[in-house]
Design a protein around this motif. Structure first.
Motif, short mmCIF file in Angstrom:
data_model
loop_
_atom_site.label_atom_id
_atom_site.label_comp_id
_atom_site.label_asym_id
_atom_site.label_seq_id
_atom_site.Cartn_x
_atom_site.Cartn_y
_atom_site.Cartn_z
N ALA A 193 0.95 -0.85 -0.01
CA ALA A 193 -0.20 0.15 0.26
C ALA A 193 0.94 1.11 0.10
N ILE A 194 1.99 1.44 0.98
CA ILE A 194 2.52 2.39 1.20
C ILE A 194 3.79 3.02 -0.13
N GLU A 195 4.31 1.21 -0.45
CA GLU A 195 5.18 1.20 -1.96
C GLU A 195 4.64 1.93 -3.20
N SER A 196 3.59 0.98 -3.30
CA SER A 196 2.69 1.70 -4.95
C SER A 196 1.81 1.75 -5.34
N GLY A 197 0.32 1.60 -3.79
CA GLY A 197 -0.55 2.47 -3.81
C GLY A 197 -1.95 1.00 -4.20
N PHE A 198 -0.50 -0.02 -5.06
CA PHE A 198 -1.26 -1.61 -5.35
C PHE A 198 -1.52 -1.12 -7.09
N ASN A 199 -0.46 -0.81 -7.70
CA ASN A 199 0.05 0.01 -9.09
C ASN A 199 1.36 -1.24 -9.58
N PRO A 200 0.46 -2.16 -10.21
CA PRO A 200 1.82 -3.45 -10.34
C PRO A 200 2.69 -2.93 -11.15
N PHE A 201 2.31 -1.46 -12.18
CA PHE A 201 3.43 -0.61 -13.18
C PHE A 201 3.92 0.39 -12.22
N ALA A 202 4.52 0.69 -11.19
CA ALA A 202 4.88 1.92 -10.98
C ALA A 202 6.76 1.37 -10.96
N GLN A 203 6.76 2.47 -10.50
CA GLN A 203 8.47 3.14 -10.48
C GLN A 203 8.74 3.69 -10.47
N SER A 204 9.68 3.86 -9.44
CA SER A 204 10.83 5.27 -8.70
C SER A 204 11.21 5.74 -9.46
N ASN A 205 12.31 6.63 -9.61
CA ASN A 205 13.35 7.22 -10.09
C ASN A 205 14.65 6.57 -10.39
N PRO A 233 -10.02 8.22 4.56
CA PRO A 233 -9.78 9.35 4.80
C PRO A 233 -10.57 9.79 3.34
N PRO A 234 -10.20 11.45 4.05
CA PRO A 234 -11.57 11.88 3.16
C PRO A 234 -10.61 12.01 1.71
N PRO A 235 -12.28 11.31 0.66
CA PRO A 235 -11.55 11.25 -0.91
C PRO A 235 -10.47 12.17 -1.16
N ALA A 236 -10.34 13.50 -0.68
CA ALA A 236 -9.32 14.14 -1.60
C ALA A 236 -8.14 13.52 -0.81
N VAL A 237 -7.77 13.69 0.24
CA VAL A 237 -6.84 12.67 0.48
C VAL A 237 -6.04 11.66 -0.08
N ILE A 238 -6.97 10.85 -0.34
CA ILE A 238 -6.50 9.02 -1.28
C ILE A 238 -5.82 9.69 -2.43
N ARG A 239 -4.21 9.12 -1.86
CA ARG A 239 -3.40 9.17 -3.38
C ARG A 239 -2.37 8.53 -2.96
N THR A 240 -1.82 7.71 -3.82
CA THR A 240 -0.54 7.29 -3.30
C THR A 240 0.75 7.62 -2.59
N VAL A 241 1.23 6.85 -2.18
CA VAL A 241 2.79 7.46 -0.98
C VAL A 241 3.85 7.62 -2.76
#
Length: 269
Positions: free
Chosen positions: A138-150, A243-251
């Motif tokens: 959850a913290i690493e990718s927000g459950f995005n299997p295609f996420a990539q960091s710099n 949390p409220p929808p406004a603060v839902i984001r991938t960390v």
């Protein structure tokens, strides 16, 4: 006998001859078909390669006709490649976690259900809390299997694919990093190594994010532990507010400075 009688007898004889001839032709034709069928059956039994080739050609022909009718390729086995499961088929505890994560991270419950089930299976096998595994994802990718960091961390658990390519060799190569289940399994292995090296969970999380030799991990370990605590409550049947929808984001994952990254490469591989 009158001329009419002779004509009638002639017609009857002609009809009888035609019928007899038709019967003989039909009988012989059926016999030939039967013989051909038996011959084909014997040949296909003796030569399974011919049978398989014939079946393959017939299947290709049928699929081509179906594709022409539908207007797009048809792959009935595509469902076998999908990382998804019906949340209703999960145990109550796992289903609760899947639905809660689905709502928080705005991800479909079906793929999350497959990941939750896998996390519980591997957690039981490796003696690691499954809600911790899910919290890291959850913290690493927000459950995005295609996420990539710099810095090259990829997939659900943001594994450094280039560093841990030896682990991906067991799954066919580095591209398996984008298979959700494979990334989960490799990520759990890396997490275990980090915890063992650090001697504890909190310190192990710092190593996992590449900040093992830094004084500050940017709050990463605290975020994982907080999400872990929430998921444990959800799995126990407690109502945990979202949390409220406004603060839902991938960390975004912490990207350590080069020295810390080098240390992670050297010590956790």
């Amino acid at each position: 006998m009158t001329a009419l009688g002779r004509t009638a007898d002639g017609l009857r004889a002609f009809a009888s001859d035609v019928a007899q001839g038709f019967f003989e032709i039909t009988h012989n034709g059926f016999a030939l078909v039967g013989l051909a069928t038996v011959f084909c059956a014997i040949t296909l039994t003796a030569r399974p390669d011919l049978r398989q080739a014939g079946e393959s050609k017939l299947m290709s022909w049928l699929q081509a006709r179906q594709v022409a009718a539908v207007g797009m390729p048809i792959e009935l086995d595509a469902i076998d490649r999908a990382t998804a499961a019906n949340p209703k088929d999960l145990p109550k505890q796992q289903a609760a976690v899947a639905y809660w994560l689905s709502k928080k991270y705005r991800v479909a419950p079906e793929p999350l259900s497959a990941l939750v089930a896998e996390a519980y299976d591997i957690g039981k096998r490796e003696k690691l809390d499954p809600t911790l595994i899910l919290a890291v994802m959850a913290i690493e990718s927000g459950f995005n299997p295609f996420a990539q960091s710099n810095v090259g961390a990829q997939g659900l658990m943001q594994v450094m694919t280039g560093v841990h390519k030896d682990k991906y060799e067991n799954f066919g190569g580095n591209l398996a990093a984008f298979d959700p289940v494979t990334n989960l399994r490799v990520g759990v292995k890396v997490l275990q190594e980090c915890i063992q090296r650090a001697g504890g969970l909190q310190a192990g999380l710092k190593f996992y994010v590449g900040a093992g030799n830094l004084g500050d991990d940017g709050g990463y370990a605290d975020k994982v532990m907080a999400e872990h605590a929430r998921l444990k409550l959800v799995s126990s049947g407690r109502a945990v507010p979202l949390p409220p929808p406004a603060v839902i984001r991938t960390v975004a994952p912490i990207e350590p400075p080069a020295p810390a990254l080098e240390e992670k490469i050297a010590t956790v591989s």
